[in-house]
Every structure is written in structure tokens, then in C-alpha cells.
Design a protein around this motif. Structure first.
Motif, PDB file in Angstrom:
ATOM      1  N   GLY A  38       0.606  -1.724  -0.344  1.00  0.00           N
ATOM      2  CA  GLY A  38      -0.199  -0.119   0.284  1.00  0.00           C
ATOM      3  C   GLY A  38       0.596   1.060   0.022  1.00  0.00           C
ATOM      4  N   VAL A  39       0.092   2.223  -0.140  1.00  0.00           N
ATOM      5  CA  VAL A  39       0.846   3.594   0.174  1.00  0.00           C
ATOM      6  C   VAL A  39       0.926   4.342   1.779  1.00  0.00           C
ATOM      7  CG1 VAL A  39       0.649   6.044  -0.590  1.00  0.00           C
ATOM      8  CG2 VAL A  39       0.016   4.324  -2.444  1.00  0.00           C
ATOM      9  N   GLY A  40       2.257   3.826   2.365  1.00  0.00           N
ATOM     10  CA  GLY A  40       2.607   4.731   3.597  1.00  0.00           C
ATOM     11  C   GLY A  40       3.757   4.478   4.072  1.00  0.00           C
ATOM     12  N   ASN A  41       3.670   4.828   5.411  1.00  0.00           N
ATOM     13  CA  ASN A  41       5.200   4.700   5.866  1.00  0.00           C
ATOM     14  C   ASN A  41       6.207   2.766   5.522  1.00  0.00           C
ATOM     15  OD1 ASN A  41       5.971   7.245   6.011  1.00  0.00           O
ATOM     16  ND2 ASN A  41       4.845   7.205   8.248  1.00  0.00           N
ATOM     17  N   LEU A  42       5.304   2.143   5.292  1.00  0.00           N
ATOM     18  CA  LEU A  42       6.459   1.243   5.513  1.00  0.00           C
ATOM     19  C   LEU A  42       6.571   0.579   3.625  1.00  0.00           C
ATOM     20  CD1 LEU A  42       7.167  -1.648   6.535  1.00  0.00           C
ATOM     21  CD2 LEU A  42       4.483  -2.774   5.767  1.00  0.00           C
ATOM     22  N   THR A  43       5.351   1.169   3.168  1.00  0.00           N
ATOM     23  CA  THR A  43       6.311   0.847   1.721  1.00  0.00           C
ATOM     24  C   THR A  43       7.539   1.755   1.285  1.00  0.00           C
ATOM     25  OG1 THR A  43       4.419   1.596   0.994  1.00  0.00           O
ATOM     26  CG2 THR A  43       5.749   1.652  -0.312  1.00  0.00           C
ATOM     27  N   LEU A  44       7.044   3.097   2.636  1.00  0.00           N
ATOM     28  CA  LEU A  44       9.094   4.429   1.940  1.00  0.00           C
ATOM     29  C   LEU A  44      10.365   3.020   2.384  1.00  0.00           C
ATOM     30  CD1 LEU A  44       7.528   8.002   3.207  1.00  0.00           C
ATOM     31  CD2 LEU A  44       8.330   6.870   0.779  1.00  0.00           C
ATOM     32  N   VAL A  45       9.794   2.547   4.209  1.00  0.00           N
ATOM     33  CA  VAL A  45      10.573   2.271   5.031  1.00  0.00           C
ATOM     34  C   VAL A  45      11.977   0.806   3.659  1.00  0.00           C
ATOM     35  CG1 VAL A  45      11.314   0.759   6.994  1.00  0.00           C
ATOM     36  CG2 VAL A  45      10.163   3.095   7.335  1.00  0.00           C
ATOM     37  N   VAL A  46      10.697   0.166   3.625  1.00  0.00           N
ATOM     38  CA  VAL A  46      11.067  -0.730   2.381  1.00  0.00           C
ATOM     39  C   VAL A  46      11.827  -0.553   1.179  1.00  0.00           C
ATOM     40  CG1 VAL A  46      10.273  -2.996   1.533  1.00  0.00           C
ATOM     41  CG2 VAL A  46       9.444  -2.646   2.985  1.00  0.00           C
ATOM     42  N   PHE A  47      11.333   0.475   1.209  1.00  0.00           N
ATOM     43  CA  PHE A  47      11.633   0.760  -0.721  1.00  0.00           C
ATOM     44  C   PHE A  47      13.276   1.752  -0.247  1.00  0.00           C
ATOM     45  CE2 PHE A  47      12.284   4.198  -3.805  1.00  0.00           C
ATOM     46  CZ  PHE A  47      12.689   3.473  -5.018  1.00  0.00           C
ATOM     47  N   VAL A  48      13.524   2.306   0.826  1.00  0.00           N
ATOM     48  CA  VAL A  48      15.324   2.501   1.670  1.00  0.00           C
ATOM     49  C   VAL A  48      16.033   1.688   2.160  1.00  0.00           C
ATOM     50  CG1 VAL A  48      16.583   4.061   3.319  1.00  0.00           C
ATOM     51  CG2 VAL A  48      14.294   4.595   2.261  1.00  0.00           C
ATOM     52  N   PHE A  49      15.174   1.461   2.479  1.00  0.00           N
ATOM     53  CA  PHE A  49      15.602  -0.848   2.929  1.00  0.00           C
ATOM     54  C   PHE A  49      17.078  -1.344   2.041  1.00  0.00           C
ATOM     55  CE2 PHE A  49      15.730  -5.329   2.420  1.00  0.00           C
ATOM     56  CZ  PHE A  49      16.636  -5.418   3.919  1.00  0.00           C
ATOM     57  N   MET A  50      15.530  -1.218   0.475  1.00  0.00           N
ATOM     58  CA  MET A  50      16.695  -2.030  -0.913  1.00  0.00           C
ATOM     59  C   MET A  50      17.202  -1.144  -1.465  1.00  0.00           C
ATOM     60  SD  MET A  50      14.959  -4.958  -1.956  1.00  0.00           S
ATOM     61  CE  MET A  50      14.652  -5.065  -3.787  1.00  0.00           C
ATOM     62  N   SER A  51      16.599   0.553  -1.075  1.00  0.00           N
ATOM     63  CA  SER A  51      18.149   1.188  -1.942  1.00  0.00           C
ATOM     64  C   SER A  51      19.207   0.951  -1.429  1.00  0.00           C
ATOM     65  CB  SER A  51      17.616   2.289  -1.499  1.00  0.00           C
ATOM     66  OG  SER A  51      16.948   2.759  -2.699  1.00  0.00           O
ATOM     67  N   ALA A  52      19.396   0.365   0.082  1.00  0.00           N
ATOM     68  CA  ALA A  52      20.778   0.490   0.869  1.00  0.00           C
ATOM     69  C   ALA A  52      21.270  -0.239   1.108  1.00  0.00           C
ATOM     70  CB  ALA A  52      20.226   1.275   2.055  1.00  0.00           C
ATOM     71  N   VAL A  53      21.233  -2.360   0.820  1.00  0.00           N
ATOM     72  CA  VAL A  53      20.868  -3.196   1.353  1.00  0.00           C
ATOM     73  C   VAL A  53      22.692  -3.558   0.691  1.00  0.00           C
ATOM     74  CG1 VAL A  53      19.459  -4.505   0.820  1.00  0.00           C
ATOM     75  CG2 VAL A  53      20.310  -5.138   2.894  1.00  0.00           C
ATOM     76  N   PHE A  54      21.661  -3.482  -0.618  1.00  0.00           N
ATOM     77  CA  PHE A  54      22.574  -3.882  -2.009  1.00  0.00           C
ATOM     78  C   PHE A  54      24.178  -3.459  -1.477  1.00  0.00           C
ATOM     79  CE2 PHE A  54      18.967  -6.053  -2.893  1.00  0.00           C
ATOM     80  CZ  PHE A  54      18.460  -6.992  -3.266  1.00  0.00           C
ATOM     81  N   PRO A  55      24.174  -2.278  -1.967  1.00  0.00           N
ATOM     82  CA  PRO A  55      26.042  -1.975  -1.503  1.00  0.00           C
ATOM     83  C   PRO A  55      26.484  -2.096  -0.554  1.00  0.00           C
ATOM     84  CG  PRO A  55      24.519  -0.186  -1.638  1.00  0.00           C
ATOM     85  CD  PRO A  55      23.530  -0.868  -1.658  1.00  0.00           C
ATOM     86  N   GLN A  56      25.595  -2.109   0.754  1.00  0.00           N
ATOM     87  CA  GLN A  56      26.449  -2.396   2.156  1.00  0.00           C
ATOM     88  C   GLN A  56      26.386  -3.940   1.935  1.00  0.00           C
ATOM     89  OE1 GLN A  56      26.639  -0.117   5.034  1.00  0.00           O
ATOM     90  NE2 GLN A  56      27.943  -2.242   5.735  1.00  0.00           N
ATOM     91  N   LEU A  57      25.852  -4.883   1.354  1.00  0.00           N
ATOM     92  CA  LEU A  57      26.181  -6.342   0.960  1.00  0.00           C
ATOM     93  C   LEU A  57      27.641  -6.363   0.842  1.00  0.00           C
ATOM     94  CD1 LEU A  57      23.650  -8.301   1.043  1.00  0.00           C
ATOM     95  CD2 LEU A  57      25.665  -9.250   0.150  1.00  0.00           C
ATOM     96  N   LEU A  58      27.386  -6.098  -0.972  1.00  0.00           N
ATOM     97  CA  LEU A  58      28.177  -6.530  -1.631  1.00  0.00           C
ATOM     98  C   LEU A  58      30.030  -5.540  -0.815  1.00  0.00           C
ATOM     99  CD1 LEU A  58      26.086  -5.868  -4.794  1.00  0.00           C
ATOM    100  CD2 LEU A  58      27.024  -7.583  -3.768  1.00  0.00           C
ATOM    101  N   THR A  59      29.666  -4.705  -0.508  1.00  0.00           N
ATOM    102  CA  THR A  59      30.769  -3.767  -0.086  1.00  0.00           C
ATOM    103  C   THR A  59      31.088  -4.947   1.006  1.00  0.00           C
ATOM    104  OG1 THR A  59      30.512  -2.119  -0.248  1.00  0.00           O
ATOM    105  CG2 THR A  59      32.163  -1.713   0.276  1.00  0.00           C
ATOM    106  N   VAL A  60      30.872  -5.321   2.079  1.00  0.00           N
ATOM    107  CA  VAL A  60      30.594  -5.772   2.971  1.00  0.00           C
ATOM    108  C   VAL A  60      31.687  -7.108   2.975  1.00  0.00           C
ATOM    109  CG1 VAL A  60      30.892  -6.996   5.464  1.00  0.00           C
ATOM    110  CG2 VAL A  60      29.383  -4.831   5.082  1.00  0.00           C
ATOM    111  N   GLU A  61      30.943  -8.023   2.412  1.00  0.00           N
ATOM    112  CA  GLU A  61      30.977  -9.306   1.092  1.00  0.00           C
ATOM    113  C   GLU A  61      32.888  -9.572   0.843  1.00  0.00           C
ATOM    114  OE1 GLU A  61      28.421 -10.625  -1.632  1.00  0.00           O
ATOM    115  OE2 GLU A  61      30.250 -12.693  -1.997  1.00  0.00           O
ATOM    116  N   ALA A  62      32.957  -8.081   0.182  1.00  0.00           N
ATOM    117  CA  ALA A  62      34.119  -8.487  -0.881  1.00  0.00           C
ATOM    118  C   ALA A  62      35.626  -7.732   0.476  1.00  0.00           C
ATOM    119  CB  ALA A  62      34.490  -7.399  -1.864  1.00  0.00           C
ATOM    120  N   GLY A  63      34.642  -7.207   1.886  1.00  0.00           N
ATOM    121  CA  GLY A  63      35.791  -6.841   2.606  1.00  0.00           C
ATOM    122  C   GLY A  63      36.402  -8.201   2.987  1.00  0.00           C
TER     123      GLY A  63
END
Lengths: 258, 273
Positions: free
Chosen positions: B136-161
Motif C-alpha cells: 500500500g501507500v504508507g510509511n512501511l513502503t517507504l521504509v522497505v524502499f529505503v532498505f532496498m536502496s541501501a542494503v545491496f551496496p552495504q552487503l556487496l562492499t562488506v562481502e568483498a571486505g
């Protein structure tokens, strides 16, 4: 006194083209307890391979044996300590923490007892680094870093000290100073030392026995007894006739391998 | 000592450089000067174009004060910060933990890496319609969208490290008799720490983009919505107010990461200060 024994040790690798490359062959040597034995040889003669096997870091080919105090060696032993040319201090640990690591991984306990903690400080003082506990490795010169490497090895009170060209990366003056300090320390802690170098003078100056290796495949070529009295820093051992005689014999032997 | 004497020698040789030598070392003066220059250029341009193209600095300042006094800007900032912070923190924790696990357990990484790569390659914005359909359209969607935007750069950089742990240091630890667990704690995790911070730096930027885009395009709240509203109504003076807030937020977050770097990786020799 503990002794280290190599019996017919052989190490071969598979080359990228598929055939076997023998790095070390038929290596038999008994390092008696309390002696300072140096292995000298040209690069590629398998001397580092030898030390890594003695440290239990890599296996040797079946058929041979390395024995420590009569028991076949199975991996790194808490009775031994290694010192490396690359030193290998943890950059994220302070000098004190780096030396403490030597004990922590020996007793498999992160928290040191007051006694062990005292030993860390005492060992640092012994190598001339009292008061440097809270520095990071990058804040120290190469010579001081190798002193830390030495402290990390000695804090374990090893029965056998394995040293792989520990002074190879240092400048000439620092190397000379550290050679004398090593002899002083060895006089105090009296462990068995197996030392690797490509520097003939260093080999003769430091050791009771010099083992000269030939290359491809690495094997023992000659074993020399150094009959210069210890401790050698108390007089100018390098100026002795005996030193020159040994150096000449060793050099004759070594140059055929270059 | 030598650090400061080397540039001095170079400055003496180079007359042009020496004129700015004092400025180069005084960051505050440098900041003030560049700020004044920026405002001067802005003022100069805005006086020569209609306010609908570029408002003057003064009118932007007035709008900023108005919007702050009315409470609109503060409310919007709070509406933006919450989903942003929650999404970023969860992404940081999940990205770091899974990055370490994948860096350490290579067989697991061989199975999962292709999936991660596929998710990572899909533009974040393409997820939005799906998230709306699911959440739906609400804060949960925003949180999940922010999460999706940020999680992969974090994960891939740490994995490489975690993969990058110096094999020589691992061997040294083995020679000391370290068990797998001890080597992990003494060597692998500390050597991944700089990568965890580097990942955070990228993740922060991506999360900020995520929250603004999410609010601008769908949820219609917070700073993102202010952009949309004042942009569409061509109230450019007011449009610039949230822009200043976002810029201030970005600067503050970057300072925070710099601080974390100094505190958590004090052994790193800085080549350039």
C-alpha cells in the motif's frame, strides 16, 4: 632440551602444466635442543618451504617425517613460535595487543591472567620496547616492528623458534643491531633456533651450525660447524680468522648453486 | 614534521602556489570564501533571470524562515527522517551481517551471489509499483524502499571486505595456533571493518535518494512531497528550502561516517589529510 628432526622430508607441487615440481628432496637434519641452526641457500632452494613445514603450516609429501621431541608434527605447535620476514603484525591491534595475541592463541583464551599480562610487558621490555604498548604498528620503524614480531614469538616461551629471514627487509645497520640483540635474547631464553637466511655472514655470525642448501630440487649440500665461541657480540667475531675461513668454504659451496 | 616541510619546499619553488598557501591550510577561511563566492554568483545570475527560473538568495532565505516558523519544514523533515533512519539502520545491519557471512562461507556465496547480483542490477525505482501493490501507500513502503536502496551496496562492499582478509596475516595467526574462530575474530573481522564503513558511506547516499524519491513519487509526505508540491506550483523560493535541509542532512551524515571512520579504524594511515 627439545629437538626438531627432519627425516627424509620431501615436498613437491603440481605445476600449472600438470607435472610435479620438487621443491625439496631428501632433507634429513637433526636440530639438537638448544642449538642455533641456520639454513642458508639461494632463492628458490626451498628453505622457506622447509620452515613452513616445520611450523606445521603446510604438509609434506608422504614418506618423510618431521618430529618435534620425538612426536610427528601435526600442525602448528604451541611449543613453537615463528618469526617472519614480513613480520605480520595485525595493523588494527596495538603493540601490546599484538604481543598478547601470541599468548591468546597459545592458550585459546582471550582474557589474559595478570601473570600473562605481566609477561607481555616484560617481553616488550626485553626487546627494548617498554612503553610502546599503546602504539599502532604503523607508528613504528621497520626495525621496531620486527622487535615486536620477536616479542610476539618469545612471549610464548617457545621451545623452538623458527625464523624465516626475519631481518631480510631491514637496512644494514638495523640488521646488525638486531642480530646482536637476537644473540643476547637467545643467551637468556635458551631455546632451539632454526633460522633461514640467504645472507652467509648472518648465518655464520649467528649460528652453531650452518646448513648450506643446493637448489632445484632443494637438498642439503654441506653442514658446517661454527666453532667461534658464543656470545659473539662480546668480541668482533666477524674479524676472526675462523670466520673468514668458514665464509670462504661456504661461499665456494654456495656459488656453485647461483 | 616532514609532512609540512615538503609542501613548503614546493611552494617556494612555485610562486603561483605560494599566493594561496595560507588559504589551503585554513579550512574555515576557505569555506567562508567559497560560500561567499557561491552566493555572489547565485545573486548575479538570479538578478538577470525571472524569479520563476531562479529566485534570489534573499527570497530563498525568507521562504526558509517562513516555512520553518509555520512548522511545515520541521514536520516534513521529521516525516522524512523516520522512515529514512529505520530503513538505513535495518539495511546496514542486514547488509553487514549477510555480507560477512557470504564473505566467510564461500560455498553459500557461490549459490547466493547470482541472486544478489540480479536484485542489485534492477533499478530501485522499478520496485516501487510492486511495493505499493504489496504494502500500500504508507510509511512501511517507504521504509522497505529505503532498505532496498541501501542494503545491496552495504552487503556487496562488506562481502568483498570479508573475502579480502590478508592471507599472510591469516597464516601468521595459524602459526600462533589460532583456531578458525580465533582467526575470524583477530584477522578476518577487523580487516572487514574499513569495508563496513565504506559500505555505510555508499548506503547513506543511496538511502537518502530512496526516501526523497519515494516521498516525491508515491507517498506524498515529508521533504520529497515538498519538492513535488513547490516544484509543480513553481514556487521556487519555497522549493529551495527543503533542498537546503537535504543538503544539510547529507553533510551531517557524511560527517557522522567520517567520525565513525576515525573511531573504529584508528590504525588506518591517512595518505591525504
Amino acid at each position: 632440551m627439545p629437538e626438531l628432526e627432519f627425516i627424509n622430508v620431501r615436498k613437491s607441487y603440481e605445476s600449472p602444466t600438470g607435472d610435479r615440481l620438487t621443491a625439496l628432496d631428501n632433507f634429513t637434519l637433526k636440530v639438537d635442543g638448544g642449538r642455533f641452526v641456520t639454513v642458508v641457500g639461494p632463492s628458490g632452494c626451498g628453505k622457506t618451504t622447509l620452515l613452513r613445514m616445520a611450523g606445521g603450516l603446510i604438509p609434506w609429501d608422504s614418506g618423510g617425517e618431521i618430529r618435534l621431541d620425538g612426536d610427528v608434527l601435526e600442525g602448528p605447535s604451541p611449543k613453537m613460535s615463528m618469526v617472519f620476514q614480513g613480520i605480520g603484525l595485525m595493523p588494527w591491534k596495538t603493540i601490546g595487543e599484538n604481543v598478547a595475541l601470541g599468548v591468546q592463541m597459545q592458550v585459546h583464551r582471550a582474557k589474559l591472567t595478570a601473570e600473562e599480562d605481566q609477561l607481555v610487558h616484560a617481553t616488550l621490555a626485553m626487546v627494548g620496547l617498554k612503553g610502546f604498548e599503546r602504539y599502532y604498528p604503523y607508528q613504528l620503524s621497520g626495525g621496531m616492528q620486527q622487535r615486536v614480531g620477536l616479542a610476539r614469538a618469545l612471549v610464548r616461551q617457545p621451545e623452538i623458534l623458527l625464523m624465516d629471514e626475519p631481518f631480510g627487509a631491514l637496512d644494514a645497520q638495523t640488521r646488525t643491531v638486531l642480530q646482536d640483540e637476537l644473540l643476547t635474547l637467545w643467551g637468556r631464553v635458551k631455546t632451539t633456533v632454526l633460522f633461514i637466511t640467504h645472507d652467509l655472514d648472518e648465518a655464520i655470525y649467528l649460528s652453531d651450525i650452518v646448513v648450506i642448501m643446493g637448489r632445484r630440487p632443494g637438498r642439503i649440500k654441506e653442514v658446517l660447524d661454527v666453532n667461534l665461541p658464543q656470545p659473539r657480540y662480546t668480541y668482533d667475531a666477524r674479524a676472526e680468522k675462523e670466520f673468514a675461513r668458514l665464509r670462504s668454504i661456504a661461499w665456494q659451496s654456495l656459488r656453485e648453486e647461483l | 614534521m616532514t609532512q609540512s616541510s615538503i609542501p613548503l619546499a614546493r611552494e617556494r619553488r612555485n610562486g603561483v602556489r605560494s599566493a594561496f598557501a595560507g588559504v589551503g591550510r585554513n579550512y574555515y577561511l576557505m569555506g567562508i570564501l567559497s560560500g561567499i563566492a557561491f552566493l555572489a554568483v547565485w545573486q548575479g545570475v538570479s538578478m538577470n533571470v525571472p524569479p520563476i527560473i531562479l529566485p534570489t538568495p534573499a527570497s530563498v532565505m525568507t521562504a526558509l524562515i517562513q516555512l520553518t516558523a509555520s512548522g511545515e519544514l520541521v514536520k516534513a523533515t521529521i516525516q522524512t527522517i523516520w522512515p529514512f533512519a529505520i530503513g538505513l539502520v535495518v539495511a546496514f545491519v542486514v547488509g553487514t551481517v549477510f555480507g560477512l557471512l557470504l564473505g566467510i562461507f564461500r560455498p553459500a556465496a557461490r549459490v547466493l551471489d547470482p541472486y544478489i547480483f540480479v536484485f542489485w542490477s534492477i533499478p530501485d525505482i522499478a520496485w516501487l509499483p510492486l511495493f505499493i501493490a504489496w504494502l500500500g501507500v504508507g510509511n512501511l513502503t517507504l521504509v522497505v524502499f529505503v532498505f532496498m536502496s541501501a542494503v545491496f551496496p552495504q552487503l556487496l562492499t562488506v562481502e568483498a571486505g570479508a573475502k579480502e582478509a590478508d592471507s599472510f596475516l591469516v597464516e601468521v595467526a595459524r602459526s600462533l595456533g589460532g583456531t578458525k574462530h580465533e582467526i575470524l575474530r583477530a584477522v578476518v573481522l577487523p580487516s572487514a571493518l574499513p569495508y563496513i564503513i565504506a559500505g555505510l558511506r555508499i548506503a547513506v547516499g543511496r538511502a537518502l535518494v530512496g526516501i526523497i524519491v519515494g516521498q516525491l513519487l508515491i507517498v506524498a509526505t515529508g521533504i520529497g512531497y515538498m519538492f513535488q508540491f513547490y516544484g509543480e506550483t513553481l514556487s521556487l523560493a519555497k522549493y529551495f528550502a527543503p533542498l537546503i535541509v537535504v543538503a544539510a542532512l547529507a553533510i551531517a551524515l557524511n560527517r557522522g561516517v567520517n567520525w565513525a571512520e576515525r573511531v573504529f579504524i584508528p590504525w588506518k594511515l591517512r595518505a591525504f589529510t
